[in-house]
Enzyme design. Sequence first.
Site, mmCIF file in Angstrom:
data_model
loop_
_atom_site.group_PDB
_atom_site.id
_atom_site.type_symbol
_atom_site.label_atom_id
_atom_site.label_comp_id
_atom_site.label_asym_id
_atom_site.label_seq_id
_atom_site.Cartn_x
_atom_site.Cartn_y
_atom_site.Cartn_z
ATOM 1 N N SER A 319 -3.082 7.228 9.785
ATOM 2 C CA SER A 319 -4.080 5.489 9.263
ATOM 3 C C SER A 319 -4.921 5.334 10.128
ATOM 4 C CB SER A 319 -2.998 5.067 8.338
ATOM 5 O OG SER A 319 -2.332 5.188 7.746
ATOM 6 N N HIS A 362 -2.054 -2.258 -4.714
ATOM 7 C CA HIS A 362 -2.813 -3.460 -4.098
ATOM 8 C C HIS A 362 -3.349 -4.131 -4.910
ATOM 9 C CE1 HIS A 362 -1.669 -0.558 -0.467
ATOM 10 N NE2 HIS A 362 -0.952 -2.322 -0.189
ATOM 11 N N CYS A 375 -4.333 -0.011 3.041
ATOM 12 C CA CYS A 375 -4.344 1.235 1.705
ATOM 13 C C CYS A 375 -5.044 2.357 1.416
ATOM 14 C CB CYS A 375 -5.100 -0.213 0.442
ATOM 15 S SG CYS A 375 -5.904 0.329 -1.069
#
Length: 465
Positions: A319, A362, A375
């Site tokens: 991420s 989300h 996300c």
Amino acid sequence: MRESSTVPEDVKQRLNWLLIFVVICFSVLVISLWYLQMIKGEEFKERAVENCIRSLVEDAPRGRIYDRQEELLVTNRPAVVVSIIPAEVDDLEKLSERLSRIIGISPEEIALTVKNYRENPFKPVKILDDCKTNKIVEIEERKDELKGVVLEVKPRRDYLYHDFAAHSLGYVGEIDKEELQRFGNPKFQGGDIIGKAGLEKYYDDILRGEKGGKEVEVDALGQEVATLLYQKPIPGEDLVLTIDRDLQLYGENLLFDKKGSIVVSNPNNGEILALVNRPSFSPNLFANGISSSDWQRLSSDADYPLTNRSVQGLYSPGSIFKVVTAIAALEEGVTDRKRKIYCSGSFELAGQVFTCWKETGHGSLSIVDGIAHSCNIYFYTLGKELGIERYNKYMQKFGLGEKTGIDLPAEAIGTIPSAQWKKREVKEIWFPGDTINLSIGQGYLLLTPLQVHTIICAIAEDGEI
């Protein structure tokens, strides 16, 4: 009257052959004496001198290594080496047996070490490194029985904090045959100590210094009686690092009994303040001549304690790579701060479903929210719209796919995937799903922790690398 005597012809012939034989033998003797004195005289003269004059090499102490606050990290200590000068040994088997009883190495191993030595027979052959005090005393007491055995004081590397910054500092060891051939430098000889890894290897030319030596006169028992010539060795230069000892120790304590890497730097100038790698090892194992059991233990360890994870380990960044996706999308006008992207928890592309870490989704997110919540769906969407070609453009701008330039050997460059790369390496075309995986730092992308660190530093410095 007496009859005159005559020598038979066969006797005359024998006498003639005898005379010829004597002349030949005499000629051979004269020629041999002339050859030994006129042709080989200098050589025998040198050998006679060498039998009473011993040349010894004195190794230069390596430069010391300090942290940024000039706290000493690596130094040298004296170590006594037990060696044998082959040319001074009368009976190798008997000497090996006597020495074996003192130092605890088998007579066979001692004799084999000397016999396998193929260089100058007047050069000491190392038998035991870092000899203990009690053994040194016994050798000195029995030196009359140990003709050819010499004790030499050599500098040995001493890593004061054991496994502290081991992967950065590196370690030293004896030069091997392959290195001797590769370097092709007459200054190097078998038994020389050189940097083998880390900073010890990278800055070996600076740290190593220049050897000295001395010529000493020895008596019939091989004992030194006078120093005829002495050249003092020139110590290597000291090295001051950007590493902060206390910060490094703090990081190492954080990773104690764990596997991983911690990189700390000053983003303003790129100075590395801490470079932590776990698990680790003690460079002193190598400085003292690593045993086969210790080497086997380290080299076969499934956790790879010898690997510098920070610059050699290749991992999917995950991420943290989403910031590269965000920057590329903003720069290319694919998105802006106002645009909202809806996350339902899943993303479908060409019949393949990609999920978010939050299964329920989300909801509607801006780019700031997308980064804050990490996300996946948000960045899948940006990645699809960017495409692999524009991705490659920005990965290159971040310096990915090449070395960072850190002063450590064997830095990995990572894997920066592209359509061309996949066709060449995987023998497949680039699929849209590959770009989706890339958008969140997965798939074929592999980076070192240091490369990931440079991405974050570039952001901290407003894009300067």
